[in-house]
Design a protein around this motif. Structure first.
Motif, PDB file in Angstrom:
ATOM      1  N   THR A   1     -78.319  74.174  31.773  1.00  0.00           N
ATOM      2  CA  THR A   1     -79.222  74.528  30.667  1.00  0.00           C
ATOM      3  C   THR A   1     -80.656  74.106  30.986  1.00  0.00           C
ATOM      4  OG1 THR A   1     -79.054  72.485  29.369  1.00  0.00           O
ATOM      5  CG2 THR A   1     -77.320  74.093  29.049  1.00  0.00           C
ATOM      6  N   TYR A   2     -80.810  72.982  31.665  1.00  0.00           N
ATOM      7  CA  TYR A   2     -82.158  72.536  32.050  1.00  0.00           C
ATOM      8  C   TYR A   2     -82.805  73.554  32.993  1.00  0.00           C
ATOM      9  CZ  TYR A   2     -80.763  67.800  30.453  1.00  0.00           C
ATOM     10  OH  TYR A   2     -80.335  66.719  29.739  1.00  0.00           O
TER      11      TYR A   2
ATOM     12  N   LYS B   1     -82.077  76.692  33.336  1.00  0.00           N
ATOM     13  CA  LYS B   1     -82.347  77.923  32.587  1.00  0.00           C
ATOM     14  C   LYS B   1     -83.644  77.808  31.800  1.00  0.00           C
ATOM     15  CE  LYS B   1     -79.779  81.664  32.318  1.00  0.00           C
ATOM     16  NZ  LYS B   1     -78.642  82.269  31.689  1.00  0.00           N
ATOM     17  N   GLU B   2     -83.867  76.603  31.267  1.00  0.00           N
ATOM     18  CA  GLU B   2     -85.064  76.357  30.477  1.00  0.00           C
ATOM     19  C   GLU B   2     -86.318  76.494  31.351  1.00  0.00           C
ATOM     20  OE1 GLU B   2     -84.445  75.631  27.138  1.00  0.00           O
ATOM     21  OE2 GLU B   2     -86.571  76.100  26.986  1.00  0.00           O
TER      22      GLU B   2
ATOM     23  N   THR C   1     -83.730  66.378  33.928  1.00  0.00           N
ATOM     24  CA  THR C   1     -84.253  67.085  32.758  1.00  0.00           C
ATOM     25  C   THR C   1     -85.263  68.147  33.209  1.00  0.00           C
ATOM     26  OG1 THR C   1     -85.688  65.187  32.547  1.00  0.00           O
ATOM     27  CG2 THR C   1     -83.859  65.298  31.030  1.00  0.00           C
ATOM     28  N   PRO C   2     -85.635  69.072  32.317  1.00  0.00           N
ATOM     29  CA  PRO C   2     -86.522  70.161  32.751  1.00  0.00           C
ATOM     30  C   PRO C   2     -87.799  69.671  33.450  1.00  0.00           C
ATOM     31  CG  PRO C   2     -85.616  70.673  30.610  1.00  0.00           C
ATOM     32  CD  PRO C   2     -85.142  69.282  30.940  1.00  0.00           C
ATOM     33  N   ASP C   3     -88.400  68.579  32.975  1.00  0.00           N
ATOM     34  CA  ASP C   3     -89.626  68.117  33.640  1.00  0.00           C
ATOM     35  C   ASP C   3     -89.353  67.623  35.059  1.00  0.00           C
ATOM     36  OD1 ASP C   3     -88.280  66.334  31.971  1.00  0.00           O
ATOM     37  OD2 ASP C   3     -89.928  64.911  31.942  1.00  0.00           O
TER      38      ASP C   3
ATOM     39  N   ARG D   1     -88.889  70.760  37.162  1.00  0.00           N
ATOM     40  CA  ARG D   1     -90.173  71.431  37.369  1.00  0.00           C
ATOM     41  C   ARG D   1     -91.001  70.697  38.435  1.00  0.00           C
ATOM     42  NH1 ARG D   1     -92.331  75.038  33.886  1.00  0.00           N
ATOM     43  NH2 ARG D   1     -91.069  74.347  32.140  1.00  0.00           N
TER      44      ARG D   1
END
Lengths: 191, 594
Positions: free
Chosen positions: B240-241, B243-244, B310-312, B315
């Motif tokens: 999910t991360y 995908k985000e 996590t997404p950050d 990224r």
């Protein structure tokens, strides 16, 4: 477009109930919603956060740095602690309320001064004293619902029937005061 | 019907829908709410707090042997405790389906380590599921019971903190069952003596081949092809991360049934994209297996080796950027560490213990682990559930052998931790006679995980009153001759008990008995503990000399006003435990009786 709401405060301030009501309302309005919180040792007077994300399709329950549309701080120093999660063009709603952490209580550190001014210089900030308004209503605990009302107004989510949601999910004898508290919160934000 | 559920609530719902009839667990963040929610199905499921995770799993196994679908849930380190029955039941296989939930903690929000329990599936050779959200958590539980029974194996169900504690919308199903398989006596299946275990060992290997085929065909393992430049392989919350962060800019292989890995299917996916990146929290497990299978991929080297992805983090690691944030200095922000609550019955004990010199103070897992911090400085070492008495015992044996040391040892743990495995470590102290002081901080409940009943509290999770198991008679039965039970809020009693115990050259036990301030007091509590937190203390500023002795109790209701140079009590927080009152040299603090 997914929206992200970050509610922060200190263990015991009622952030969890506020985010629960918020989430229920968003679900009833038909949004895809994810809500995340971390509990554990933070219940013992530590810093707490609830993260609510909603939109057409939401994947992650976690708000990443620089991506919250709004930060609602139930305690003002917590607004500073979590500020890096807010978008630079986002909004902060800050309860002008101070809870001293242990290092301040025992005199080892000073609680930072001029937090409100610092926040206002950095970001679109609305500071008001929800604690005082709650006490004026006769129950200091409804501070969380006052802040929820402010958040709803600021996020333009007023089309949802929040009074009904409060009635359905708050103990009967507290419904009336919570609805009043919610309205006070809404009124404290200019649209 | 749709409902907003956390991963833990969804697992409980899935357990209900799957027709499970027996559930056992020991509380541990982030797994606690699974059993708490299962326990609400009072008519359909028998649920209990076991004394520890090993006992919980053995209970579930017993139910499985005679034909029930059963579950044991625990936090990641709990599976270490339950590893013994886990490994051998993996050989024996099930009758009624058995699911073991492990709640892992990448990022260590409330845990002592970041161990990756996906290794346990490989180690014990059992199938594993990894849901990425609440809907999957519920649906996969139902499927896990089918797999357990079809492939004759206990199933490991791995979640992480974010799956456990995040809420999203779940479409509910109806209950199947209750499911009971017929019990037939079967020595070759159920008695793992070497002759039969060798047969079981063969069965396990054949089972893994069949499960690999299941993994290959399971719709829980699927690809989503968008862009063929990058293909991401991920399981659980990492999917999910990703995908985000990437949306439809990359392709995905989502792993839901994650052991055995669907390697052939992943290989086919890898051939459709130019670059394969594996995103997994904790250890590079999928990555290494994929590499061994000849799939060219990257992962571990691209990310920080610890914490959540996590997404950050994704990224920053993959795109070399972060979203713009507000620039400001964090220097003035004061830390807000967790503290012992106002009225915490551990305070009086640690206030006195921390004053002592030439002591090794051995702690355990619970709220009292906060004793390490200022102002108490009353814990030198801690390790695992129930470990304090045995570690203290070993330390004392070393000190006794060492002529250059005359340090004394005080070990402490809570009531629930004592019933968990502390009872075993105290048995060893009694048997092998170390001159240690062993303290049981009995606050009448399992505190830190949010007030779960335990063998000493007098109630079960489903509300049945039972005889509370008394600690002092147990301790005496173990052979301790020096035992005292005290009220930890009476500082003079604490001081005297410590003086007495440290003056002995034999093992001793001190039991402090006072309920947790946050506990919902039972009828028995109200009868036993007089004036339970009904008063408040106040400080007379005319008398206060600003010596800060009371501040050293570390109570969050007390503060020191730098301008007036006086201590102040916040009346909203104070519950009148009187610990601070006893520290004041000029009697400036008094009790206001309501």
């Amino acid at each position: 477009m997914t929206k992200s709401i970050l509610l922060v405060g200190v263990g015991g301030q009622g952030t969890i109930l506020a985010s629960k009501l918020l989430t229920i309302g968003l679900v009833e309005a038909g949004y895809d919603v994810k809500m995340g919180e971390i509990h554990g040792m933070s219940q013992r007077g530590g810093s707490v956060s609830s993260q609510v994300r909603y939109g057409e399709k939401v994947y992650s329950p976690v708000i990443e740095l620089g991506s919250a549309d709004i930060l609602v701080a139930f305690e003002k120093m917590e607004a500073l602690r979590w500020l890096e999660y807010l978008k630079p063009e986002g909004k902060a709603i800050v309860n002008d309320y101070q809870i001293n952490p242990m290092p301040v209580l025992n005199g080892k550190f000073d609680y930072p001064d001029k937090i409100n001014e610092a926040l206002e210089a950095l970001v679109d900030t609305k500071v008001f004293n929800a604690a005082e308004k709650a006490e004026a209503l006769g129950n200091a605990k409804v501070m969380n619902i006052i802040l929820l009302g402010a958040l709803i107004k600021a996020m333009k989510l007023t089309h949802i029937d929040w009074n009904q949601i409060i009635s359905n999910h708050v103990k009967e004898k507290f419904v009336e005061i919570n609805i009043k508290a919610f309205q006070i919160g809404m009124d404290s934000i200019q649209s | 019907m749709k409902k907003l559920l956390s991963g833990n609530e969804a697992i409980a719902r899935g357990v209900y829908e799957a027709g499970v009839t027996v559930a056992s667990a020991y509380p541990g963040t982030p797994s606690t709410e699974i059993l708490e929610n299962i326990a609400t199905y009072t008519e359909d499921i028998y649920a209990e707090w076991a004394s520890n995770e090993k006992v919980a799993l053995e209970t579930a196994i017993g139910a499985s042997v005679v034909g029930s679908r059963a579950i044991a849930s625990m936090k990641h380190v709990g599976l270490n405790v339950a590893a013994d029955p886990f490994f051998t039941y993996a050989y024996m296989g099930v009758n009624g389906g058995l699911v073991v939930v492990t709640a892992d903690e990448p990022g260590m929000h409330s845990s002592q380590n970041e161990q990756d329990n996906r290794h346990y599936a490989r180690h014990a050779k059992v199938p594993m599921f990894e849901p990425a959200n609440s809907q999957e958590a519920k649906d996969m539980i139902v499927e896990a019971y089918e797999v357990s029974e079809k492939y004759d194996a206990p199933v490991l169900f791995r979640i992480t903190t974010r799956v456990a504690h995040s809420k999203d919308i779940v479409e509910l199903g109806s209950r199947k069952g209750p499911v009971y398989k017929k019990y037939e006596k079967n020595i070759k299946k159920n008695v793992p003596v070497p002759a039969y275990s060798r047969l079981m060992r063969d069965k396990v290997e054949t089972r893994m081949i069949a499960l690999a085929d299941y993994a290959h065909h399971s719709p829980l393992n699927f690809e989503e092809i968008f862009n063929t430049e990058i293909g991401i392989v991920a399981s659980g919350m990492c999917y999910t991360y990703a995908k985000e962060v990437f949306g439809e800019e990359v392709s995905y292989f989502k792993v839901g049934f994650s052991y055995p890995l669907p390697l052939e299917k992943i290989k086919q996916f890898s051939e459709k994209v130019r670059r394969v990146i594996v995103i997994e929290e904790n250890d590079p497990i999928m990555e290494l297996e994929m590499k061994a299978f000849g799939i060219s991929c990257e992962g571990y080297d691209l990310f920080p080796y610890q914490g959540e992805k996590t997404p950050d983090v994704i990224r920053r690691s993959l795109l070399g950027e972060t979203l713009p944030t507000i620039n400001y200095t964090q220097e003035k922000i004061v830390p807000r560490p967790p503290t012992l609550c106002a009225g915490c019955p551990h305070r009086g004990f640690f206030y006195e213990l921390g004053k002592r010199k030439n002591l090794l103070m051995v702690g355990d897992i619970g709220c009292y682990a906060l004793a390490f911090a200022e102002p108490y400085n009353a814990m030198d070492v801690s390790l695992c559930m129930g470990g304090a008495f045995s570690m203290g015992h070993g330390a004392a044996k070393s000190i006794n052998m060492n002529k250059d040391s005359n340090m004394k040892v005080v070990s402490f743990m809570g009531d629930s931790t004592f019933f968990h495995t502390g009872i075993n470590s105290l048995t060893n102290v009694a048997y092998n006679r170390s001159n240690t002081v062993n303290v049981i901080l009995d606050n009448r409940i399992t505190g830190m995980t949010g007030h779960q009943e335990n063998p000493g509290s007098g109630y079960t999770v489903q509300g049945m009153p039972v005889k509370a198991i008394e600690i002092e008679p147990i301790v005496r039965a173990l052979g301790f001759e020096h035992v005292r039970t005290i009220d930890p809020n009476q500082l003079e009693d604490v001081k005297q008990a410590l003086d007495w115990a440290l003056g002995l050259d034999e093992p001793s036990v001190i039991i402090t008995r006072w309920p947790c301030v946050l506990k919902k007091f039972s009828k028995e509590d109200k009868e036993e503990f007089e004036g339970l937190f009904q008063n408040k203390c106040k400080i007379d500023p005319e008398i206060c000399i600003g010596c800060k002795k009371c501040i050293k109790t570390g109570c969050p209701a007390l503060s020191f006003n730098k301008e007036t140079k006086k201590a102040v009590i916040n009346p909203n927080d104070c519950v009148g435990c009187k610990v601070c009152l006893q520290t004041c040299p000029v009697k400036a603090i008094s009790l206001e009786v309501k």
